[in-house]
Design an enzyme around this catalytic site. Structure first.
Site, PDB file in Angstrom:
ATOM      1  N   GLY A  66      10.988  51.346  59.684  1.00 15.94           N
ATOM      2  CA  GLY A  66      11.737  52.582  59.495  1.00 15.94           C
ATOM      3  C   GLY A  66      11.378  53.661  60.506  1.00 15.94           C
ATOM      4  O   GLY A  66      12.259  54.357  61.025  1.00 15.94           O
ATOM      5  N   THR A  67      10.104  53.796  60.797  1.00 22.83           N
ATOM      6  CA  THR A  67       9.662  54.839  61.723  1.00 22.83           C
ATOM      7  C   THR A  67      10.286  54.637  63.097  1.00 22.83           C
ATOM      8  O   THR A  67      10.818  55.572  63.711  1.00 22.83           O
ATOM      9  CB  THR A  67       8.119  54.823  61.833  1.00 22.83           C
ATOM     10  OG1 THR A  67       7.570  55.027  60.533  1.00 22.83           O
ATOM     11  CG2 THR A  67       7.615  55.893  62.787  1.00 22.83           C
TER      12      THR A  67
ATOM     13  N   GLN B 250      14.706  54.274  51.733  1.00 24.88           N
ATOM     14  CA  GLN B 250      14.448  54.233  50.293  1.00 24.88           C
ATOM     15  C   GLN B 250      15.654  53.764  49.472  1.00 24.88           C
ATOM     16  O   GLN B 250      15.479  53.316  48.348  1.00 24.88           O
ATOM     17  CB  GLN B 250      14.001  55.609  49.789  1.00 24.88           C
ATOM     18  CG  GLN B 250      12.614  56.034  50.242  1.00 24.88           C
ATOM     19  CD  GLN B 250      11.484  55.266  49.562  1.00 24.88           C
ATOM     20  OE1 GLN B 250      11.645  54.634  48.521  1.00 24.88           O
ATOM     21  NE2 GLN B 250      10.308  55.307  50.169  1.00 24.88           N
TER      22      GLN B 250
ATOM     23  N   SER C   4      14.030  49.539  56.424  1.00 26.38           N
ATOM     24  CA  SER C   4      12.695  48.955  56.573  1.00 26.38           C
ATOM     25  C   SER C   4      12.514  47.820  55.581  1.00 26.38           C
ATOM     26  O   SER C   4      12.914  47.923  54.424  1.00 26.38           O
ATOM     27  CB  SER C   4      11.637  50.027  56.347  1.00 26.38           C
ATOM     28  OG  SER C   4      10.350  49.444  56.405  1.00 26.38           O
TER      29      SER C   4
ATOM     30  N   HIS D  88       9.601  46.358  54.353  1.00 25.33           N
ATOM     31  CA  HIS D  88       8.518  46.312  53.351  1.00 25.33           C
ATOM     32  C   HIS D  88       8.781  47.164  52.112  1.00 25.33           C
ATOM     33  O   HIS D  88       8.047  47.091  51.136  1.00 25.33           O
ATOM     34  CB  HIS D  88       7.157  46.662  53.981  1.00 25.33           C
ATOM     35  CG  HIS D  88       6.945  48.102  54.319  1.00 25.33           C
ATOM     36  ND1 HIS D  88       6.247  48.950  53.489  1.00 25.33           N
ATOM     37  CD2 HIS D  88       7.313  48.842  55.377  1.00 25.33           C
ATOM     38  CE1 HIS D  88       6.184  50.154  54.045  1.00 25.33           C
ATOM     39  NE2 HIS D  88       6.832  50.114  55.191  1.00 25.33           N
TER      40      HIS D  88
ATOM     41  N   THR E 183       9.562  40.604  72.709  1.00 27.01           N
ATOM     42  CA  THR E 183       9.777  39.315  72.062  1.00 27.01           C
ATOM     43  C   THR E 183       9.983  39.505  70.565  1.00 27.01           C
ATOM     44  O   THR E 183       9.222  40.230  69.926  1.00 27.01           O
ATOM     45  CB  THR E 183       8.566  38.384  72.319  1.00 27.01           C
ATOM     46  OG1 THR E 183       8.411  38.267  73.740  1.00 27.01           O
ATOM     47  CG2 THR E 183       8.773  37.006  71.710  1.00 27.01           C
TER      48      THR E 183
ATOM     49  N   CYS F 223       2.411  58.754  53.240  1.00 27.33           N
ATOM     50  CA  CYS F 223       2.216  59.222  54.606  1.00 27.33           C
ATOM     51  C   CYS F 223       1.570  60.598  54.644  1.00 27.33           C
ATOM     52  O   CYS F 223       0.924  60.958  55.603  1.00 27.33           O
ATOM     53  CB  CYS F 223       3.562  59.279  55.318  1.00 27.33           C
ATOM     54  SG  CYS F 223       4.675  58.011  54.761  1.00 27.33           S
TER      55      CYS F 223
HETATM   56  C1  LIG Z   1       8.627  54.302  54.377  1.00 26.79           C
HETATM   57  C2  LIG Z   1       9.641  55.177  54.984  1.00 26.79           C
HETATM   58  C3  LIG Z   1       9.795  55.255  56.377  1.00 26.79           C
HETATM   59  C4  LIG Z   1       8.894  54.525  57.323  1.00 26.79           C
HETATM   60  O1  LIG Z   1       9.164  53.149  57.346  1.00 26.79           O
HETATM   61  P1  LIG Z   1       8.087  52.166  58.002  1.00 26.79           P
HETATM   62  O2  LIG Z   1       8.762  50.834  57.993  1.00 26.79           O
HETATM   63  O3  LIG Z   1       6.875  52.212  57.105  1.00 26.79           O
HETATM   64  O4  LIG Z   1       7.813  52.663  59.373  1.00 26.79           O
HETATM   65  C5  LIG Z   1      10.790  56.063  56.887  1.00 26.79           C
HETATM   66  N1  LIG Z   1      11.592  56.764  56.076  1.00 26.79           N
HETATM   67  C6  LIG Z   1      11.483  56.717  54.732  1.00 26.79           C
HETATM   68  C7  LIG Z   1      12.416  57.504  53.886  1.00 26.79           C
HETATM   69  C8  LIG Z   1      10.497  55.929  54.143  1.00 26.79           C
HETATM   70  O5  LIG Z   1      10.377  55.903  52.824  1.00 26.79           O
END
Ligand SMILES: *Cc1c(COP(=O)(O)O)cnc(C)c1O
Length: 382
Positions: A69-70, A177, A197, A199, A235, A323
């Site tokens: 996500g980041t 989310q 994302s 995870h 890659t 975070c």
């Molecule tokens: C967890 C989260 C991210 C970051 O995602 P990562 O895969 O951990 O880098 C970004 N935005 C929101 C809203 C999140 O909850």
């Protein structure tokens, strides 16, 4: 252990792990290579891309795999900013965004861009007229999250997207989310770019995707061997991509069922807490929130002490977003919905998953009642 911190990360699904295993072992080929081993990886990546696209109503060609996500947020925002900098330098976002968006905007602010941070109402929802009011002739991008990571509020993305479209402004949403928890469709949401994302939806960590609408050209922020149509070279993380694809497939397959179940359990939890603990309150809009998010504040309590006591009882929860929980600063999100510092510090996020049971929820209510009472007995604030 009772795990109620699924907004921070979620447990990998066994179906997902099984699907990944061959690509962590014998199928290790580089998907850019022309021989059979490489083609096996290429095929797996192509199939995963179809599954990811399908979850959000996109075309597979519009999906770019990233490290999460980041990275998706960074590529989207900087990518649009750099490619349109001759057209304008103004970006609109909200004050309740994830740090991946907020810090990216702050960075751009130091590099010649101008950012408007629209506020939210006390229920945690963005007022659409504030977004309209913020638009200037030099606005090139609006980036507003779909569901908030702390209080779970769901933003009026369709309407904001419509406004962006009418004004010829690109619209990005961080849907990390919301994807897999509620229906997400890029066309009905009127978005041009969308971050996901793995995870957070029972897939592996370190993999995610950015949706970029067909025809939209953004400047790459990293440069290399041309993978992912040059938007995210490097890659491919084949096992991660395969796992993410499977997680999306499962999320789509079970979406209705999981939504109904989590909403029921969330509401049991909210009812149980509010009825059994005096001076406890729900933060954020009661209905326009994720089916798996309950966010409370307890007068006279420190969330941090609550978290530690619950941990001793084998219950994992959060005081804010993972975070920002390392800092002692009160959460920006809670401040933005009008909470005083002391109330922010007395807040707790409980985020459920499809695996959460009624028994767990009942257990957590009992423990919360007990722990809150104990803490209030020794609290100077109570
Ligand atoms: C967890 C989260 C991210 C970051 O995602 P990562 O895969 O951990 O880098 C970004 N935005 C929101 C809203 C999140 O909850």
């Amino acid at each position: 252990m009772i795990y109620l911190d699924n907004s921070a990360t979620s447990k990998i699904d066994s179906e997902v792990l099984n699907e990944m295993m061959p690509y962590l072992t014998e199928n290790f080929g580089n998907s850019s290579t022309p021989y059979s081993l490489g083609k096996i990886s290429k095929k797996a990546v192509d199939e995963a891309r179809i599954k990811v696209a399908s979850l959000i109503g996109a075309n597979p060609k519009e999906i770019y795999f990233t490290s999460g996500g980041t990275e998706s947020d960074n590529i989207a925002i900087k990518g649009v900013a750099y490619s349109l900098k001759n057209k304008g330098n103004h970006i609109i976002t909200s004050i309740i965004e994830h740090p991946a968006v907020l810090e990216t905007c702050k960075y751009l602010e130091k590099n010649g861009f101008s950012i408007t941070y629209v506020p939210v109402q006390n229920d945690g929802i963005i007022n659409i007229s504030e977004v309209k009011r913020a638009i200037t002739p030099s606005t090139i991008l609006i980036t507003i999250m779909h569901a908030n990571s702390e209080i779970g509020t769901i933003q009026p993305i369709e309407e904001i997207g419509k406004i962006a479209k009418e004004n010829g402004i690109y619209f990005h949403t961080d849907a990390v989310q919301s994807v897999g928890k509620i229906p997400v469709d890029v066309d009905s949401l009127n978005v041009d770019l969308l971050s996901m994302s793995s995870h957070k939806i029972h897939g592996p960590k370190g993999i995610g995707a950015l949706y970029i609408r067909k025809g939209l050209k953004i400047s790459p922020i990293i440069h290399g061997g041309g993978q992912e149509q040059n938007i995210r070279p490097g890659t491919e993380n084949v096992p991660g991509i395969v796992g993410f694809g499977k997680a999306c497939e499962i999320a789509k397959r079970d979406l209705e069922k999981n939504m109904v179940q989590m909403t029921f359990l969330r509401d049991e939890l909210i009812k149980g807490v509010l009825q059994n603990i005096k001076e406890s309150y729900l933060n954020g809009h009661p209905e326009k929130r994720l089916p798996n998010n309950a966010h409370f504040r307890f007068t006279g309590i420190e969330g941090e002490s609550l978290l530690l006591r619950l941990n001793l009882k084998g219950i994992a929860v959060s005081t804010g977003s993972a975070c920002s929980s390392k800092s002692l600063e009160p959460s920006k999100v809670l401040k933005s919905i009008g909470l005083e510092n002391v109330d922010s510090h007395g807040s707790l996020r409980l985020s459920l998953s499809k695996d959460t049971t009624l028994k767990e929820v009942q257990q957590v209510i009992l423990e919360l009642v007990e722990v809150v009472e104990k803490l209030r007995n020794i609290s100077a604030l109570w």
